[in-house]
Design a protein around this motif. Structure first.
Motif, PDB file in Angstrom:
ATOM      1  N   VAL A 109       0.836  -1.208   0.000  1.00  0.00           N
ATOM      2  CA  VAL A 109       0.000   0.000   0.000  1.00  0.00           C
ATOM      3  C   VAL A 109       0.868   1.255   0.000  1.00  0.00           C
ATOM      4  O   VAL A 109       0.594   2.211  -0.734  1.00  0.00           O
ATOM      5  CB  VAL A 109      -0.975  -0.010   1.199  1.00  0.00           C
ATOM      6  N   VAL A 110       1.924   1.257   0.807  1.00  0.00           N
ATOM      7  CA  VAL A 110       2.823   2.414   0.845  1.00  0.00           C
ATOM      8  C   VAL A 110       3.444   2.650  -0.522  1.00  0.00           C
ATOM      9  O   VAL A 110       3.503   3.794  -1.003  1.00  0.00           O
ATOM     10  CB  VAL A 110       3.907   2.233   1.938  1.00  0.00           C
ATOM     11  N   TYR A 111       3.911   1.598  -1.185  1.00  0.00           N
ATOM     12  CA  TYR A 111       4.514   1.752  -2.507  1.00  0.00           C
ATOM     13  C   TYR A 111       3.512   2.271  -3.532  1.00  0.00           C
ATOM     14  O   TYR A 111       3.853   3.121  -4.360  1.00  0.00           O
ATOM     15  CB  TYR A 111       5.124   0.437  -2.994  1.00  0.00           C
ATOM     16  N   VAL A 112       2.287   1.776  -3.498  1.00  0.00           N
ATOM     17  CA  VAL A 112       1.276   2.240  -4.455  1.00  0.00           C
ATOM     18  C   VAL A 112       0.939   3.713  -4.206  1.00  0.00           C
ATOM     19  O   VAL A 112       0.899   4.516  -5.145  1.00  0.00           O
ATOM     20  CB  VAL A 112       0.011   1.358  -4.410  1.00  0.00           C
ATOM     21  N   VAL A 113       0.728   4.081  -2.954  1.00  0.00           N
ATOM     22  CA  VAL A 113       0.416   5.484  -2.636  1.00  0.00           C
ATOM     23  C   VAL A 113       1.592   6.383  -3.002  1.00  0.00           C
ATOM     24  O   VAL A 113       1.411   7.452  -3.603  1.00  0.00           O
ATOM     25  CB  VAL A 113       0.033   5.628  -1.142  1.00  0.00           C
ATOM     26  N   TRP A 114       2.794   5.955  -2.670  1.00  0.00           N
ATOM     27  CA  TRP A 114       3.990   6.721  -3.005  1.00  0.00           C
ATOM     28  C   TRP A 114       4.119   6.875  -4.523  1.00  0.00           C
ATOM     29  O   TRP A 114       4.430   7.963  -5.027  1.00  0.00           O
ATOM     30  CB  TRP A 114       5.200   6.021  -2.410  1.00  0.00           C
ATOM     31  N   ILE A 116       1.698   6.807  -6.727  1.00  0.00           N
ATOM     32  CA  ILE A 116       0.654   7.729  -7.198  1.00  0.00           C
ATOM     33  C   ILE A 116       1.058   9.170  -6.910  1.00  0.00           C
ATOM     34  O   ILE A 116       0.874  10.059  -7.760  1.00  0.00           O
ATOM     35  CB  ILE A 116      -0.700   7.379  -6.550  1.00  0.00           C
ATOM     36  N   LEU A 117       1.610   9.422  -5.741  1.00  0.00           N
ATOM     37  CA  LEU A 117       2.051  10.776  -5.406  1.00  0.00           C
ATOM     38  C   LEU A 117       3.138  11.255  -6.358  1.00  0.00           C
ATOM     39  O   LEU A 117       3.135  12.403  -6.795  1.00  0.00           O
ATOM     40  CB  LEU A 117       2.562  10.823  -3.967  1.00  0.00           C
ATOM     41  N   TRP A 120       1.444  11.560 -10.176  1.00  0.00           N
ATOM     42  CA  TRP A 120       0.486  12.652 -10.410  1.00  0.00           C
ATOM     43  C   TRP A 120       0.907  13.947  -9.736  1.00  0.00           C
ATOM     44  O   TRP A 120       0.192  14.950  -9.828  1.00  0.00           O
ATOM     45  CB  TRP A 120      -0.906  12.223  -9.977  1.00  0.00           C
TER      46      TRP A 120
END
Length: 122
Positions: A109-114, A116-117, A120
């Protein structure tokens, strides 16, 4: 057979299909990136930035990022349910497996959110 709410698919066949479909997405993404790098020998930052900031590449990169997360989760879930069991680890096997899955889920989850940040620019 291990039945768990931590499985991504409904059963082993769904997990197998997810693993193969995400591998195809990641393979196509890799070929697309390599094609760009090979056809642009004198690559500059402006060219790279322009290529990666196009809407197509942002969406494609996002799809590849989610595919990587799903692919990794299925693989790590399979490893944890196959090798981190009470049969091999005794009574602590279930606790170790759940802890391992929790850490893997958190990192994913951290890697996916990171990603995306970064992708985008949020």
């Amino acid at each position: 057979m291990v039945t768990s709410v931590t499985s991504l698919g409904k059963n082993g066949l769904y997990d197998w299909v997810i693993q193969r479909a995400t591998a195809v997405v990641l393979g196509v993404y890799f070929l697309c990136m390599m094609g760009f790098l090979v056809t642009t020998p004198d690559l500059t930052y402006d060219q790279w930035s322009s290529y990666m900031s196009s809407t197509f590449m942002r969406v494609f990169t996002l799809i590849a990022l989610v595919s990587m997360a799903a692919h990794a989760w299925v693989g790590l879930w399979t490893i944890s349910t196959d090798y981190l069991t009470t049969r091999q680890l005794g009574a602590a096997g279930t606790v170790i497996r759940i802890a391992f899955q929790a850490v893997c889920a958190l990192v994913t989850v951290v890697y996916v959110v990171w990603g995306i940040l970064i992708l985008w620019g949020i």
